[in-house]
Design an enzyme around this catalytic site. Structure first.
Site, PDB file in Angstrom:
ATOM      1  N   SER A  29       0.844  -1.188   0.000  1.00  0.00           N
ATOM      2  CA  SER A  29       0.000   0.000   0.000  1.00  0.00           C
ATOM      3  C   SER A  29       0.876   1.233   0.000  1.00  0.00           C
ATOM      4  CB  SER A  29      -0.915   0.018   1.237  1.00  0.00           C
ATOM      5  OG  SER A  29      -1.601   1.246   1.336  1.00  0.00           O
ATOM      6  N   HIS A  72      -5.829   0.275 -13.150  1.00  0.00           N
ATOM      7  CA  HIS A  72      -5.953  -1.167 -13.392  1.00  0.00           C
ATOM      8  C   HIS A  72      -5.052  -1.649 -14.524  1.00  0.00           C
ATOM      9  CE1 HIS A  72     -10.178  -1.684 -11.378  1.00  0.00           C
ATOM     10  NE2 HIS A  72      -9.250  -1.262 -10.545  1.00  0.00           N
ATOM     11  N   LYS A  90     -13.440  -5.037 -10.525  1.00  0.00           N
ATOM     12  CA  LYS A  90     -14.272  -4.464 -11.587  1.00  0.00           C
ATOM     13  C   LYS A  90     -14.266  -2.939 -11.475  1.00  0.00           C
ATOM     14  CE  LYS A  90     -17.101  -2.805  -8.745  1.00  0.00           C
ATOM     15  NZ  LYS A  90     -17.263  -1.343  -8.693  1.00  0.00           N
ATOM     16  N   ARG A 153     -13.430   7.842  -6.141  1.00  0.00           N
ATOM     17  CA  ARG A 153     -14.420   7.555  -7.185  1.00  0.00           C
ATOM     18  C   ARG A 153     -15.041   8.815  -7.759  1.00  0.00           C
ATOM     19  NH1 ARG A 153     -17.691   3.106  -3.811  1.00  0.00           N
ATOM     20  NH2 ARG A 153     -17.124   4.617  -2.194  1.00  0.00           N
TER      21      ARG A 153
END
Length: 289
Positions: A29, A72, A90, A153
Site C-alpha cells: 500500500s 488497473h 471491476k 471515485r
C-alpha cells in the site's frame, strides 16, 4: 494484494484467508500504516514496501488489484510481466481499448487474468438468471449517496464516476440475460467532474430492451427486475455480498485459484469483460452526443 482499498479489507482479504486453496502472503500500500492496520487480523502476512517489491516476490503466485479504475491497466500489465496471475477488481479497465491491452498482456505471458465480478459466482444469482425464459425487458439499478467529497471515485483522472463504479454491474447483468445490445441511448447528470447519475436504454436484436440506472447521488437503491412472458421476476440486492451461507467473494477467489492450479480457463473470460467495457464506452459516447 496491491492496494488497501475498503473492498479488500471488508471482503477479499477474508475471502482469501478462509478459502480452501489460497493463502495470503503480502499486501502493498502507498500508506503503510493503513496496510499494517488492515493486516492486524492476519498474523504472518507481510507488508511489502512497494508495489514493485511485492511483484518481485518469488512466493507470490497471483495478485488481487483493488486500485482505482484508472490504475488497473498499468498494474495488471506490470503484474503479468512480473509472472503473476491477476484478479482485477471491476471494472476491468476504463475503456475497452485498455481492457484489450490487458488481455493481450495475459496472452503474451501465458498467465490468467480475470475481472472480479463477485456477484456472478453466487448460486442464487446463477439460478435466477439460468431459470429465465423468453425475457422481454430487464431493469437493473444500483445507486447510493457518495458522501465523501475526497473519495477517489469522484476523481475523473482515476476513472471515477457512477457509470464505471456501479453501472458496470447493471450492464453486466443485462448482458448476462439478453446478450449484446444493438443500440444504446443514454443521459447523465454530472458533478465533481464525473458522471453522478446515468440512465441508459439498451435495445437487443430480437426486440428485447433493458433500462439501467447508476447513481452516486441517490438513497441506497439496488435491484433487478426481469419481465418475461411467464411473469415478473425480481431479485433484491443482486450485487451485494450475501452470505446465506455462500460468500460470493470466497467462491470467486476459489474459482480463480482453481483455474490456476488445475490449468483451466477462468469463469469470467476476458472476452466477456471486454464486451462489457464496449457497452460502457457506447453509453459514454451516447451521453456526449
Amino acid at each position: 494484494m496491491l492496494g488497501a482499498a475498503d473492498i479488500a479489507r471488508k471482503a477479499v482479504l477474508p475471502a482469501i484467508a478462509t478459502s480452501r486453496n489460497g493463502r495470503l502472503v503480502a499486501l502493498a500500500s502507498r500508506i503503510p500504516e493503513r496496510a499494517h492496520d488492515i493486516l492486524s487480523a492476519y498474523p504472518g502476512v507481510e507488508v511489502s514496501p512497494s508495489y514493485e517489491a511485492l511483484l518481485g516476490r518469488a512466493d507470490v503466485d497471483a495478485v488481487y488489484i483493488p486500485l482505482p479504475n484508472g490504475l488497473h491497466r498499468e498494474w495488471t500489465v506490470r503484474a503479468l510481466d512480473a509472472g503473476k496471475h491477476v484478479l482485477c477488481e471491476k471494472p476491468l479497465a476504463v475503456s475497452a481499448g485498455e481492457a484489450e491491452e490487458m488481455a493481450a498482456a495475459a496472452q503474451r505471458t501465458g498467465l490468467l487474468l480475470m475481472e472480479a465480478f463477485m456477484y456472478r459466482f453466487h448460486p442464487v444469482m446463477r439460478e435466477f438468471v439460468e431459470g429465465l425464459r423468453e425475457v422481454l425487458h430487464v431493469h437493473a439499478m444500483f445507486g447510493f449517496t457518495m458522501r465523501d467529497e475526497q473519495d477517489i471515485r469522484l476523481d475523473a483522472a482515476l476513472g471515477g464516476g457512477a457509470l464505471l463504479d456501479v453501472g458496470c454491474y447493471t450492464i453486466s447483468v443485462s448482458r448476462w440475460i439478453l446478450g449484446e445490445p444493438v443500440a444504446v441511448f443514454a443521459r447523465a447528470s454530472a458533478g465533481h467532474g464525473v458522471d453522478m447519475s446515468v440512465t441508459a436504454l439498451l435495445a437487443f436484436p430480437r426486440g428485447e430492451t433493458a433500462t439501467v440506472w447508476a447513481s452516486f447521488e441517490a438513497p441506497e437503491a439496488q435491484g433487478l427486475t426481469v419481465i418475461a412472458r411467464d411473469g415478473v421476476h425480481q431479485r433484491a440486492m443482486p450485487f451485494s455480498a450475501w452470505r446465506d451461507p455462500h460468500d460470493p467473494y470466497q467462491l470467486m477467489v476459489e474459482s480463480f485459484a482453481d483455474s490456476i492450479l488445475l490449468g483451466r480457463p477462468v469463469e469470467i473470460p476476458l472476452t466477456e469483460s471486454i464486451a462489457n467495457m464496449r457497452v460502457l464506452d457506447r453509453i459514454r459516447a451516447a451521453i456526449s452526443s
